[in-house]
Design a protein around this motif. Structure first.
Motif, PDB file in Angstrom:
ATOM      1  N   ASN A  14      -3.073 -20.246  42.080  1.00  0.00           N
ATOM      2  CA  ASN A  14      -3.857 -20.084  40.848  1.00  0.00           C
ATOM      3  C   ASN A  14      -3.383 -18.864  40.064  1.00  0.00           C
ATOM      4  O   ASN A  14      -4.054 -18.412  39.147  1.00  0.00           O
ATOM      5  CB  ASN A  14      -5.358 -19.964  41.156  1.00  0.00           C
ATOM      6  CG  ASN A  14      -5.709 -18.633  41.773  1.00  0.00           C
ATOM      7  OD1 ASN A  14      -5.104 -18.239  42.759  1.00  0.00           O
ATOM      8  ND2 ASN A  14      -6.673 -17.926  41.211  1.00  0.00           N
ATOM      9  N   ILE A  15      -2.211 -18.360  40.436  1.00  0.00           N
ATOM     10  CA  ILE A  15      -1.564 -17.295  39.673  1.00  0.00           C
ATOM     11  C   ILE A  15      -0.270 -17.884  39.119  1.00  0.00           C
ATOM     12  O   ILE A  15       0.404 -18.664  39.802  1.00  0.00           O
ATOM     13  CB  ILE A  15      -1.292 -16.056  40.550  1.00  0.00           C
ATOM     14  CG1 ILE A  15      -0.628 -14.945  39.731  1.00  0.00           C
ATOM     15  CG2 ILE A  15      -0.454 -16.389  41.763  1.00  0.00           C
ATOM     16  CD1 ILE A  15      -0.467 -13.635  40.493  1.00  0.00           C
TER      17      ILE A  15
ATOM     18  N   ASN B 277       6.838 -21.930  26.599  1.00  0.00           N
ATOM     19  CA  ASN B 277       6.780 -23.016  27.582  1.00  0.00           C
ATOM     20  C   ASN B 277       5.544 -22.869  28.458  1.00  0.00           C
ATOM     21  O   ASN B 277       5.130 -21.748  28.766  1.00  0.00           O
ATOM     22  CB  ASN B 277       8.022 -23.019  28.466  1.00  0.00           C
ATOM     23  CG  ASN B 277       9.249 -23.517  27.738  1.00  0.00           C
ATOM     24  OD1 ASN B 277       9.147 -24.051  26.636  1.00  0.00           O
ATOM     25  ND2 ASN B 277      10.413 -23.325  28.332  1.00  0.00           N
ATOM     26  N   PRO B 278       4.945 -23.971  28.888  1.00  0.00           N
ATOM     27  CA  PRO B 278       3.756 -23.882  29.748  1.00  0.00           C
ATOM     28  C   PRO B 278       4.046 -23.111  31.028  1.00  0.00           C
ATOM     29  O   PRO B 278       5.131 -23.231  31.608  1.00  0.00           O
ATOM     30  CB  PRO B 278       3.424 -25.345  30.054  1.00  0.00           C
ATOM     31  CG  PRO B 278       4.027 -26.118  28.931  1.00  0.00           C
ATOM     32  CD  PRO B 278       5.272 -25.371  28.555  1.00  0.00           C
ATOM     33  N   ASP B 279       3.088 -22.300  31.436  1.00  0.00           N
ATOM     34  CA  ASP B 279       3.212 -21.587  32.706  1.00  0.00           C
ATOM     35  C   ASP B 279       3.258 -22.575  33.859  1.00  0.00           C
ATOM     36  O   ASP B 279       2.663 -23.659  33.803  1.00  0.00           O
ATOM     37  CB  ASP B 279       2.042 -20.623  32.900  1.00  0.00           C
ATOM     38  CG  ASP B 279       2.229 -19.320  32.139  1.00  0.00           C
ATOM     39  OD1 ASP B 279       3.368 -18.835  32.079  1.00  0.00           O
ATOM     40  OD2 ASP B 279       1.230 -18.790  31.610  1.00  0.00           O
ATOM     41  N   THR B 280       3.952 -22.185  34.913  1.00  0.00           N
ATOM     42  CA  THR B 280       4.022 -23.020  36.105  1.00  0.00           C
ATOM     43  C   THR B 280       3.158 -22.417  37.212  1.00  0.00           C
ATOM     44  O   THR B 280       3.025 -21.202  37.328  1.00  0.00           O
ATOM     45  CB  THR B 280       5.477 -23.143  36.609  1.00  0.00           C
ATOM     46  OG1 THR B 280       6.039 -21.833  36.748  1.00  0.00           O
ATOM     47  CG2 THR B 280       6.319 -23.940  35.630  1.00  0.00           C
ATOM     48  N   PHE B 281       2.586 -23.307  38.016  1.00  0.00           N
ATOM     49  CA  PHE B 281       1.736 -22.919  39.138  1.00  0.00           C
ATOM     50  C   PHE B 281       2.224 -23.709  40.352  1.00  0.00           C
ATOM     51  O   PHE B 281       1.746 -24.809  40.618  1.00  0.00           O
ATOM     52  CB  PHE B 281       0.269 -23.248  38.850  1.00  0.00           C
ATOM     53  CG  PHE B 281      -0.333 -22.474  37.718  1.00  0.00           C
ATOM     54  CD1 PHE B 281      -1.161 -21.386  37.964  1.00  0.00           C
ATOM     55  CD2 PHE B 281      -0.109 -22.840  36.403  1.00  0.00           C
ATOM     56  CE1 PHE B 281      -1.741 -20.676  36.917  1.00  0.00           C
ATOM     57  CE2 PHE B 281      -0.677 -22.134  35.349  1.00  0.00           C
ATOM     58  CZ  PHE B 281      -1.494 -21.048  35.609  1.00  0.00           C
TER      59      PHE B 281
ATOM     60  N   LEU C 144      -2.368 -21.481  28.361  1.00  0.00           N
ATOM     61  CA  LEU C 144      -1.258 -22.406  28.573  1.00  0.00           C
ATOM     62  C   LEU C 144       0.055 -21.711  28.884  1.00  0.00           C
ATOM     63  O   LEU C 144       0.811 -22.144  29.758  1.00  0.00           O
ATOM     64  CB  LEU C 144      -1.076 -23.285  27.324  1.00  0.00           C
ATOM     65  CG  LEU C 144       0.122 -24.240  27.313  1.00  0.00           C
ATOM     66  CD1 LEU C 144      -0.076 -25.345  28.335  1.00  0.00           C
ATOM     67  CD2 LEU C 144       0.328 -24.825  25.914  1.00  0.00           C
ATOM     68  N   ASN C 145       0.338 -20.632  28.168  1.00  0.00           N
ATOM     69  CA  ASN C 145       1.662 -20.014  28.298  1.00  0.00           C
ATOM     70  C   ASN C 145       1.590 -18.517  28.008  1.00  0.00           C
ATOM     71  O   ASN C 145       0.529 -17.985  27.665  1.00  0.00           O
ATOM     72  CB  ASN C 145       2.673 -20.706  27.379  1.00  0.00           C
ATOM     73  CG  ASN C 145       2.212 -20.742  25.933  1.00  0.00           C
ATOM     74  OD1 ASN C 145       1.529 -19.819  25.462  1.00  0.00           O
ATOM     75  ND2 ASN C 145       2.582 -21.789  25.207  1.00  0.00           N
ATOM     76  N   GLU C 146       2.714 -17.859  28.126  1.00  0.00           N
ATOM     77  CA  GLU C 146       2.776 -16.421  27.916  1.00  0.00           C
ATOM     78  C   GLU C 146       2.398 -16.052  26.492  1.00  0.00           C
ATOM     79  O   GLU C 146       1.727 -15.036  26.256  1.00  0.00           O
ATOM     80  CB  GLU C 146       4.180 -15.909  28.237  1.00  0.00           C
ATOM     81  CG  GLU C 146       4.323 -14.401  28.123  1.00  0.00           C
ATOM     82  CD  GLU C 146       5.704 -13.909  28.483  1.00  0.00           C
ATOM     83  OE1 GLU C 146       5.904 -12.677  28.498  1.00  0.00           O
ATOM     84  OE2 GLU C 146       6.590 -14.757  28.751  1.00  0.00           O
TER      85      GLU C 146
ATOM     86  N   PRO D  59      -7.891 -21.719  37.397  1.00  0.00           N
ATOM     87  CA  PRO D  59      -6.802 -22.609  37.805  1.00  0.00           C
ATOM     88  C   PRO D  59      -5.888 -22.949  36.630  1.00  0.00           C
ATOM     89  O   PRO D  59      -6.166 -22.588  35.479  1.00  0.00           O
ATOM     90  CB  PRO D  59      -7.557 -23.855  38.278  1.00  0.00           C
ATOM     91  CG  PRO D  59      -8.768 -23.885  37.387  1.00  0.00           C
ATOM     92  CD  PRO D  59      -9.151 -22.446  37.151  1.00  0.00           C
ATOM     93  N   PRO D  60      -4.811 -23.674  36.901  1.00  0.00           N
ATOM     94  CA  PRO D  60      -3.984 -24.205  35.820  1.00  0.00           C
ATOM     95  C   PRO D  60      -4.772 -25.209  34.972  1.00  0.00           C
ATOM     96  O   PRO D  60      -5.708 -25.851  35.463  1.00  0.00           O
ATOM     97  CB  PRO D  60      -2.847 -24.911  36.553  1.00  0.00           C
ATOM     98  CG  PRO D  60      -2.907 -24.449  37.961  1.00  0.00           C
ATOM     99  CD  PRO D  60      -4.305 -24.033  38.228  1.00  0.00           C
TER     100      PRO D  60
END
Length: 573
Positions: free
Chosen positions: A59-60, A99-103, A273-275, A430-431
């Motif tokens: 969840n990070i 770009n969307p963050d990844t989990f 969603l993203n940075e 969460p994501p």
């Protein structure tokens, strides 16, 4: 030669070992090291085990794991230990800000941690003064200036012990106790008091007919939900990669019902969603420094405070500035900075506090999740409470450093920790994809949110009958408890900790918290005039330190402080 035992070689124990060797190299000292780890994945431990289900997501964000830095080259006891890369180097991580963050799955990080440990242990294994012992430690006995470590089959003698053990089981509460008794009368009724490992539910996920209640509505519930529904009957499919909108498709019919429930019925709130969107909530470096200074000014020098205003005033100032800077990205309002600060302060004083700038949480559970998802996507106006939660997340690392081992009274420590726990619905969210999966399962008539808020639960012959305030009812033959135990020392029921308590070798900093330790991690004993050579890092020291549940804290300064102190002490002898 001095002998040290490190009990628990998960991420925190791994980093402790690395820093110990670095400090020993600097001091040109050699010691004998005993490592106790029951898991077959040292370095990763149980939480990050490399063979766990893909359903367990972090969840990070992977982006935030920049905090797991590499290990330098070490030369210790004529052993040359190669450097090991940072997590980002190891995983070849690269991501554009839009770009969307990844989990990733937890086991991906687990693989990194296990490889990092193995690279270290392979070198150390050439020395007879280092042992890895795959045994559970049952108790510790203090004998003169030594500590006796007892396992089921052996006894070991050492001079110092570092406890870096993670989650410990606790006594069941009254509700779980009564439900446990209820299952003894019928094999058809099943209760699981711990959600992990998920593989224990393998026999449930492919049942044709299954009605399962899930106690709790947090991150562990999502892990359980995902594991049970990715099965022989169906799976998830993302139909919009820009929003992670998801459908659950069935390859064949299954009569599966999942019924989560909690006291407040409020969902976890997804991270941005993203940075690029996350940076909307990021304090400036100057604001962070000011925040740190204000907290340290009180926590380090003043034990005569009766409120957490010293913490909340600088935080409220940062949050008000950020919310105003959101402009038309935030919901419309006419409040100035001072008025917004007042709202944030009121939020910190009362968990039930509501305001017109806050998200209306009386909405139907499905629509409430939709609102939070849209805010995380940056597609709908941001509410002040969502903003507070994200700003708090950015301030957490600084808070954890500045407030650990605070000299304020224990009631203030408990209040700060309670507020941090309250914030986690937002800050540990969460994501987005996880919450889109929740919505997809509701659409597929698998996840039932009708009983999410504190239903009446009656034990019946078939199992457990749920009834909500509208009179609707549903019966489950299985209940899975997904509420993880808090690290409350007095409730822990593992033999090692109970024995330490009974012998007055450790004491809680507060009845609701963990072990009282000094800044270097060593315990403050109940025995008069005694300072047993036992240090505690991590979850069981909650209260003395805060932020114990964050993976990045396993690679933080508290571990480094312990290693420096230990080597400094033996160098004086």
């Amino acid at each position: 030669m001095k002998k040290l035992a490190i009990i628990g070689i998960g991420p925190r124990g791994l980093y402790a070992l690395e820093n110990l060797l670095i400090e020993l190299e600097k001091a040109n000292k050699n010691i004998e090291i005993l490592l106790f780890e029951l898991s077959d994945n040292p370095g990763a431990g149980h939480v990050w085990h490399i063979n766990q289900s893909d359903s367990n997501w972090m969840n990070i964000t992977e982006r935030a794991l920049i905090g797991i830095v590499g290990r330098p080259k070490i030369k210790y006891d004529n052993i040359f230990i190669e450097a090991f890369p940072s997590y980002h180097e190891w995983s070849q991580f690269s991501q554009a800000a839009t770009n969307p963050d990844t989990f990733p799955a937890r086991k991906k990080l687990g693989k990194y941690l296990h490889e990092r440990f193995n690279s270290l242990h392979k070198a150390l294994n050439t020395s007879k003064s280092n042992q890895l012992i795959a045994s559970k430690v049952l108790r510790l006995d203090i004998e003169s200036s030594h500590i006796k470590i007892l396992t089921a089959s052996n006894t070991y003698i050492c001079d110092d012990v570092l406890l870096s053990i993670g989650h410990q089981s606790t006594e069941l509460d009254d509700q779980l106790e009564s439900w446990t008794s209820h299952t003894k009368n019928s094999p058809k009724r099943e209760l699981y008091t711990d959600p992990y490992p998920l593989q224990q539910f393998k026999h449930l996920k492919n049942n044709f007919i299954s009605y399962i209640g899930i106690r709790g509505y947090g991150l562990a519930m999502i892990d359980v939900m995902r594991y049970l529904t990715i099965n022989n009957y169906g799976n998830f499919k993302v139909i919009d990669s820009s929003t992670f909108e998801t459908v659950y498709y069935k390859t064949k019919e299954q009569h599966l019902k999942l019924i989560p429930f909690s006291l407040d019925g409020l969902p976890m709130v997804p991270k941005p969603l993203n940075e690029s969107i996350d940076n909307w909530y990021k304090p400036s470096s100057k604001e962070i420094e000011q925040f740190k200074s204000e907290v340290e000014k009180v926590s380090r020098k003043n034990n005569d405070v009766n409120s957490i205003a010293f913490l909340m005033k600088p935080f409220a100032k940062i949050t008000a500035r950020i919310f105003l800077d959101l402009k038309d990205k935030a919901i419309q309002h006419e409040l100035n900075a001072e008025q917004l600060e007042s709202v944030v302060l009121n939020w910190s004083k009362d968990e039930e506090f509501s305001h017109s700038l806050f998200q209306d949480e009386t909405l139907a559970p499905y629509h409430l999740i939709q609102h939070y998802v849209n805010m995380a996507l940056g597609k709908s106006p941001i509410t002040l409470d969502y903003c507070i939660g994200q700003v708090w997340r950015h301030c957490q690392p600084t808070l954890y450093k500045a407030f650990s081992h605070a000299k304020v009274n224990n009631e203030i420590i408990e209040t700060v920790i309670a507020l941090d726990e309250f914030s986690k619905r937002f800050s540990y969210g969460p994501p987005i994809e996880s919450m889109q999966q929740v919505l997809a399962l509701v659409d597929a008539d698998i996840l039932n949110l009708d009983f999410i808020k504190d239903p009446n639960i009656e034990m019946v012959d078939e199992g457990w009958k749920f009834e909500n305030s509208q009179g609707k009812s549903e019966t489950c033959s299985v209940i899975i408890n997904s509420v993880l135990d808090a690290p409350k020392l007095l409730d822990v029921n593992t033999s090692l900790i109970k024995d330490l308590l009974n012998n007055d070798l450790i004491k809680p900093i507060h009845s609701k918290l963990g072990i009282e330790t000094s800044k270097d991690g060593y315990v403050n004993s109940e025995l008069e005039g005694s300072h047993p050579n036992i240090a505690v890092l991590g979850r069981l020291a909650k209260g003395s330190v805060i932020g114990v549940d964050a993976i990045l804290e396993c690679f933080g300064p508290r571990i480094e402080d312990w290693a420096k102190s230990y080597v400094h002490n033996i160098s004086k002898e």
